[in-house]
Design an enzyme around this catalytic site. Structure first.
Site, PDB file in Angstrom:
ATOM      1  CE  LYS A  55     -23.124  -1.807  -1.881  1.00 43.57           C
ATOM      2  NZ  LYS A  55     -22.668  -3.095  -2.358  1.00 43.57           N
TER       3      LYS A  55
ATOM      4  CG  HIS B 179      -1.980  -1.134   1.104  1.00 41.20           C
ATOM      5  ND1 HIS B 179      -3.108  -1.077   0.314  1.00 41.20           N
ATOM      6  CD2 HIS B 179      -1.977  -2.352   1.675  1.00 41.20           C
ATOM      7  CE1 HIS B 179      -3.769  -2.225   0.426  1.00 41.20           C
ATOM      8  NE2 HIS B 179      -3.101  -3.012   1.226  1.00 41.20           N
TER       9      HIS B 179
ATOM     10  CD1 TRP C 246     -20.109 -14.637   6.233  1.00 41.76           C
ATOM     11  CD2 TRP C 246     -20.843 -12.933   7.483  1.00 41.76           C
ATOM     12  NE1 TRP C 246     -19.304 -14.567   7.344  1.00 41.76           N
ATOM     13  CE2 TRP C 246     -19.737 -13.535   8.132  1.00 41.76           C
ATOM     14  CE3 TRP C 246     -21.469 -11.847   8.095  1.00 41.76           C
ATOM     15  CZ2 TRP C 246     -19.239 -13.065   9.354  1.00 41.76           C
ATOM     16  CZ3 TRP C 246     -20.970 -11.398   9.317  1.00 41.76           C
ATOM     17  CH2 TRP C 246     -19.875 -12.002   9.936  1.00 41.76           C
TER      18      TRP C 246
ATOM     19  CG  HIS D  40     -25.747  -9.151   0.122  1.00 45.99           C
ATOM     20  ND1 HIS D  40     -25.288  -8.743  -1.114  1.00 45.99           N
ATOM     21  CD2 HIS D  40     -24.876  -8.638   1.013  1.00 45.99           C
ATOM     22  CE1 HIS D  40     -24.200  -8.020  -0.964  1.00 45.99           C
ATOM     23  NE2 HIS D  40     -23.924  -7.946   0.312  1.00 45.99           N
TER      24      HIS D  40
ATOM     25  CE1 TYR E  81      -2.326  -4.751   8.284  1.00 45.17           C
ATOM     26  CE2 TYR E  81      -2.581  -2.438   7.787  1.00 45.17           C
ATOM     27  CZ  TYR E  81      -2.730  -3.748   7.430  1.00 45.17           C
ATOM     28  OH  TYR E  81      -3.279  -4.076   6.214  1.00 45.17           O
TER      29      TYR E  81
ATOM     30  CB  SER F 293     -14.758  -8.699 -12.247  1.00 45.39           C
ATOM     31  OG  SER F 293     -14.707  -7.722 -11.215  1.00 45.39           O
TER      32      SER F 293
ATOM     33  NE  ARG G 164     -18.766  -4.139  -9.236  1.00 47.04           N
ATOM     34  CZ  ARG G 164     -19.851  -4.040  -8.492  1.00 47.04           C
ATOM     35  NH1 ARG G 164     -19.760  -3.995  -7.196  1.00 47.04           N
ATOM     36  NH2 ARG G 164     -21.047  -3.975  -9.047  1.00 47.04           N
TER      37      ARG G 164
ATOM     38  CG  ASN H 292      -7.977  -4.675   0.991  1.00 43.65           C
ATOM     39  OD1 ASN H 292      -7.295  -3.677   1.114  1.00 43.65           O
ATOM     40  ND2 ASN H 292      -7.504  -5.892   1.144  1.00 43.65           N
TER      41      ASN H 292
HETATM   42  P1  NDP Z   1     -26.034 -10.743  -4.205  1.00 41.58           P
HETATM   43  O1  NDP Z   1     -26.631 -10.827  -5.563  1.00 41.58           O
HETATM   44  O2  NDP Z   1     -26.915 -10.353  -3.063  1.00 41.58           O
HETATM   45  O3  NDP Z   1     -24.767  -9.760  -4.190  1.00 41.58           O
HETATM   46  C1  NDP Z   1     -23.872  -9.767  -5.250  1.00 41.58           C
HETATM   47  C2  NDP Z   1     -22.771  -8.802  -4.918  1.00 41.58           C
HETATM   48  O4  NDP Z   1     -21.851  -8.813  -6.000  1.00 41.58           O
HETATM   49  C3  NDP Z   1     -23.224  -7.381  -4.746  1.00 41.58           C
HETATM   50  O5  NDP Z   1     -22.560  -6.854  -3.612  1.00 41.58           O
HETATM   51  C4  NDP Z   1     -22.747  -6.667  -6.000  1.00 41.58           C
HETATM   52  O6  NDP Z   1     -22.358  -5.357  -5.740  1.00 41.58           O
HETATM   53  C5  NDP Z   1     -21.531  -7.488  -6.324  1.00 41.58           C
HETATM   54  N1  NDP Z   1     -21.208  -7.439  -7.767  1.00 41.58           N
HETATM   55  C6  NDP Z   1     -22.023  -7.311  -8.808  1.00 41.58           C
HETATM   56  N2  NDP Z   1     -21.327  -7.334  -9.961  1.00 41.58           N
HETATM   57  C7  NDP Z   1     -20.056  -7.455  -9.624  1.00 41.58           C
HETATM   58  C8  NDP Z   1     -18.852  -7.528 -10.369  1.00 41.58           C
HETATM   59  N3  NDP Z   1     -18.831  -7.480 -11.696  1.00 41.58           N
HETATM   60  N4  NDP Z   1     -17.713  -7.663  -9.698  1.00 41.58           N
HETATM   61  C9  NDP Z   1     -17.713  -7.732  -8.362  1.00 41.58           C
HETATM   62  N5  NDP Z   1     -18.816  -7.674  -7.601  1.00 41.58           N
HETATM   63  C10 NDP Z   1     -19.977  -7.544  -8.238  1.00 41.58           C
HETATM   64  O7  NDP Z   1     -25.382 -12.169  -3.980  1.00 41.58           O
HETATM   65  P2  NDP Z   1     -24.663 -12.879  -2.748  1.00 41.58           P
HETATM   66  O8  NDP Z   1     -24.591 -12.029  -1.538  1.00 41.58           O
HETATM   67  O9  NDP Z   1     -25.297 -14.215  -2.620  1.00 41.58           O
HETATM   68  O10 NDP Z   1     -23.201 -13.058  -3.324  1.00 41.58           O
HETATM   69  C11 NDP Z   1     -22.963 -13.758  -4.538  1.00 41.58           C
HETATM   70  C12 NDP Z   1     -21.547 -13.512  -4.957  1.00 41.58           C
HETATM   71  O11 NDP Z   1     -21.359 -12.136  -5.191  1.00 41.58           O
HETATM   72  C13 NDP Z   1     -20.537 -13.864  -3.866  1.00 41.58           C
HETATM   73  O12 NDP Z   1     -20.198 -15.199  -3.843  1.00 41.58           O
HETATM   74  C14 NDP Z   1     -19.404 -12.973  -4.200  1.00 41.58           C
HETATM   75  O13 NDP Z   1     -18.547 -13.592  -5.131  1.00 41.58           O
HETATM   76  C15 NDP Z   1     -20.057 -11.740  -4.788  1.00 41.58           C
HETATM   77  N6  NDP Z   1     -20.105 -10.654  -3.818  1.00 41.58           N
HETATM   78  C16 NDP Z   1     -20.821 -10.795  -2.643  1.00 41.58           C
HETATM   79  C17 NDP Z   1     -20.777  -9.820  -1.690  1.00 41.58           C
HETATM   80  C18 NDP Z   1     -21.468 -10.025  -0.366  1.00 41.58           C
HETATM   81  O14 NDP Z   1     -21.051  -9.382   0.616  1.00 41.58           O
HETATM   82  N7  NDP Z   1     -22.487 -10.851  -0.276  1.00 41.58           N
HETATM   83  C19 NDP Z   1     -20.028  -8.584  -1.915  1.00 41.58           C
HETATM   84  C20 NDP Z   1     -19.397  -8.499  -3.218  1.00 41.58           C
HETATM   85  C21 NDP Z   1     -19.412  -9.543  -4.084  1.00 41.58           C
HETATM   86  P3  NDP Z   1     -23.353  -4.119  -6.124  1.00 41.58           P
HETATM   87  O15 NDP Z   1     -24.513  -4.246  -5.205  1.00 41.58           O
HETATM   88  O16 NDP Z   1     -22.510  -2.918  -5.866  1.00 41.58           O
HETATM   89  O17 NDP Z   1     -23.699  -4.286  -7.585  1.00 41.58           O
END
Ligand code: NDP
Length: 497
Positions: A227, A65, A293, A295, A348, A191, A193, A138
């Site tokens: 967020k 970093h 975890w 959502h 740290y 991806s 992001r 992060n």
């Molecule tokens: P949800 O559909 O509830 O959440 C999906 C998450 O993925 C959202 O936070 C979304 O962020 C994020 N996301 C969407 N598109 C992309 C992308 N291209 N690159 C990175 N992140 C993206 O599903 P679940 O909670 O069941 O999670 C499913 C999968 O999504 C996880 O296994 C993980 O890989 C990924 N994920 C989950 C998060 C979580 O805390 N549950 C956080 C980030 C990723 P946004 O709302 O901003 O579009």
């Protein structure tokens, strides 16, 4: 008043130039010499003072970093979360707490482009009435590894080859292909992001579970989700290459110009919370930082807003010297058994002592803002705070020295089992479940193409055995993912599998 605002520029006030001891300087353009063609004299105190300071300008750069930028502002509690924590700054809707934030990339050395495809750091220091509380986040909600013994290895593998001093994709992908638990983080990183459009357009995640404890003693495992209110935005790789021809500081520049024009940048703070008793039987090990975890299991709970309103007054004083630690917590926020969190709590401050010195907490940006420090610690290099004057420096004492407050003790943690190099218990196909959900449910067709394309570009010069292991790993995530990667790798201009 915010102490940090006392560092003001005097550039326009036409002060007399002085040495670092405060002596007025008679001349700053010509050295003191013995005659017009003679040598410089050792009695040129100003010259020696100036050069000696210059010679010592660099402090060790952060081991990770190193590239970063940030600013100052406040945190505002917008929702009642007293059900989850007794932390004072998280009690009393409407309460504001001053903050310092530093964003960063992970791998690049100072001067490296801040548009690298790299996890971004998002570190927040809150100057609370119960001491400094840091969220050292992060922009990825998970990490590459779950045991800190591998931390130096994962970083080495993604850095420069020790022989050539050139970044070597063989090293990075060799490591990843042998660490299946890394794949979810890799899928996020490759991806869209993976290249954020500046620091204002990305989210922050603790990824770790912390333990929050309320006034009644109820405890919850809690993950942080921060967020962006500006919306997540990314830069296409071809655009980032064009921008890098103009500047390596795109993200820093964007933040500086935004805050400098008087606009604020803000993020909404949510948590996911699992009652501690429930966490013990949850399908996913809550101490495993390679897992989210879902959502659907634990929805986001709104807490407050982080708002940045001003740029640093001086980059070195504030951004280079700011020292964060995930171990900076307060009553009501405790550690979980996440192994990476436990290691960071050691690592740290350890690196800050090396980088900034034993008394790094006294650097103004790191000082707790409310109240003085009261303890029995004394002396050491650069002790500049008066060293607690004539106060007693041992305990027990009969001189009225500071005393403990047992009411602030952390909740007792039950431990059992054998002291040995314990493996994580819950591994195997469960490590593939979440990456699979990401592939199947979250990524749209365009994003799948982007992911496979970005991984292929990065891996194209790798040895065939490494590519083969990566195809196998991606096939374990989802057969379609593996097949697409294999086909793409076979069609790039590189040795065939
Ligand atoms: P949800 O559909 O509830 O959440 C999906 C998450 O993925 C959202 O936070 C979304 O962020 C994020 N996301 C969407 N598109 C992309 C992308 N291209 N690159 C990175 N992140 C993206 O599903 P679940 O909670 O069941 O999670 C499913 C999968 O999504 C996880 O296994 C993980 O890989 C990924 N994920 C989950 C998060 C979580 O805390 N549950 C956080 C980030 C990723 P946004 O709302 O901003 O579009």
């Amino acid at each position: 008043m915010d102490k940090r605002q006392t560092v003001v520029s005097t550039a326009n006030q036409q002060q007399t130039l002085t040495t670092s001891q405060g002596m007025p300087v008679d001349g700053n353009q010509h050295s003191l010499t013995a005659g017009p063609r003679g040598p410089i004299l050792l009695s040129d105190i100003h010259f020696i003072d100036k050069m000696a300071k210059f010679d010592r300008e660099r402090i060790p750069e952060r081991v990770v970093h190193a590239v970063g930028a940030g600013g100052f502002g406040h945190f505002e509690l917008t929702h009642d979360v007293s059900k989850y924590t007794k932390a004072k700054f998280l009690n009393g809707v409407g309460k504001q707490t001053p903050i310092c934030v530093r964003f960063s990339t992970t791998l690049g050395e100072r001067g490296f482009s801040d548009l690298d495809r790299d996890p971004r750091g998002f570190a927040i220091k809150m100057y609370t009435e119960e001491g400094n509380v840091d969220f050292v986040c992060n922009n990825t909600p998970f990490f590459f590894i779950r045991d800190p013994l591998k931390f130096p290895d994962v970083i080495h593998s993604r850095r420069r080859n020790p022989q050539t001093n050139i970044r070597d994709p063989n090293m990075a992908w060799d490591f990843i292909s042998l660490n299946p638990e890394s794949i979810q983080n890799i899928m996020f990183l490759f991806s869209e992001r993976g290249i954020s459009d500046g620091y204002r357009h990305m989210d922050g995640f603790s990824a770790h579970a912390y333990k929050w404890v309320n006034a009644k003693g109820d405890s919850f495992l809690v993950k942080y989700h921060i967020k962006t209110d500006a919306g997540v935005k990314s830069i296409a790789p071809e655009d980032s290459v064009k921008i890098e021809q103009r500047t390596k500081d795109y993200s820093a520049e964007d933040l500086w110009n935004h805050l400098g024009s008087g606009k604020a940048a803000s993020w909404t703070f949510f948590i996911q919370a699992i009652p501690e008793a429930e966490a013990a039987t949850y399908r996913y090990d809550v101490t495993d930082i390679t897992k989210i975890w879902p959502h659907g299991d634990y929805p986001l709970i709104p807490v407050g807003k982080f708002v940045l309103t001003r740029n640093p007054s001086n980059n070195f004083a504030e951004m280079e010297q700011v020292a964060f630690s995930p171990g900076n917590i307060c009553p009501g926020i405790e550690l979980s058994n996440d192994r990476i969190l436990q290691a960071r709590v050691f690592s740290y401050p350890d690196t800050q002592r090396h980088r900034l010195g034993a008394n790094f907490e006294q650097i103004p940006v790191n000082c707790p803002m409310y109240g003085k420090i009261h303890n029995y610690q004394r002396d050491g290099p650069m002790r500049v705070d008066g060293n607690q004057g004539g106060g007693v420096n041992y305990e027990p004492n009969s001189l009225g020295g500071p005393v403990e407050d047992p009411s602030t003790a952390a909740k007792p943690v039950a431990v059992s089992g054998h002291a040995m190099r314990n493996l994580y218990a819950n591994t195997g196909d469960i490590d593939m479940e979440q990456p699979r959900a990401f592939w199947e449910r979250v990524l749209k067709e365009e994003s799948k193409k982007y992911l496979v394309n970005a991984m292929t570009k990065s891996m194209r010069t790798c040895r065939p055995d490494i590519k083969q292991r990566m195809v196998t790993l991606c096939t374990n995530v989802h057969p379609e993912f593996g097949t697409r990667l294999k086909t793409a790798l076979e069609n790039v201009d590189a040795p065939k599998l």
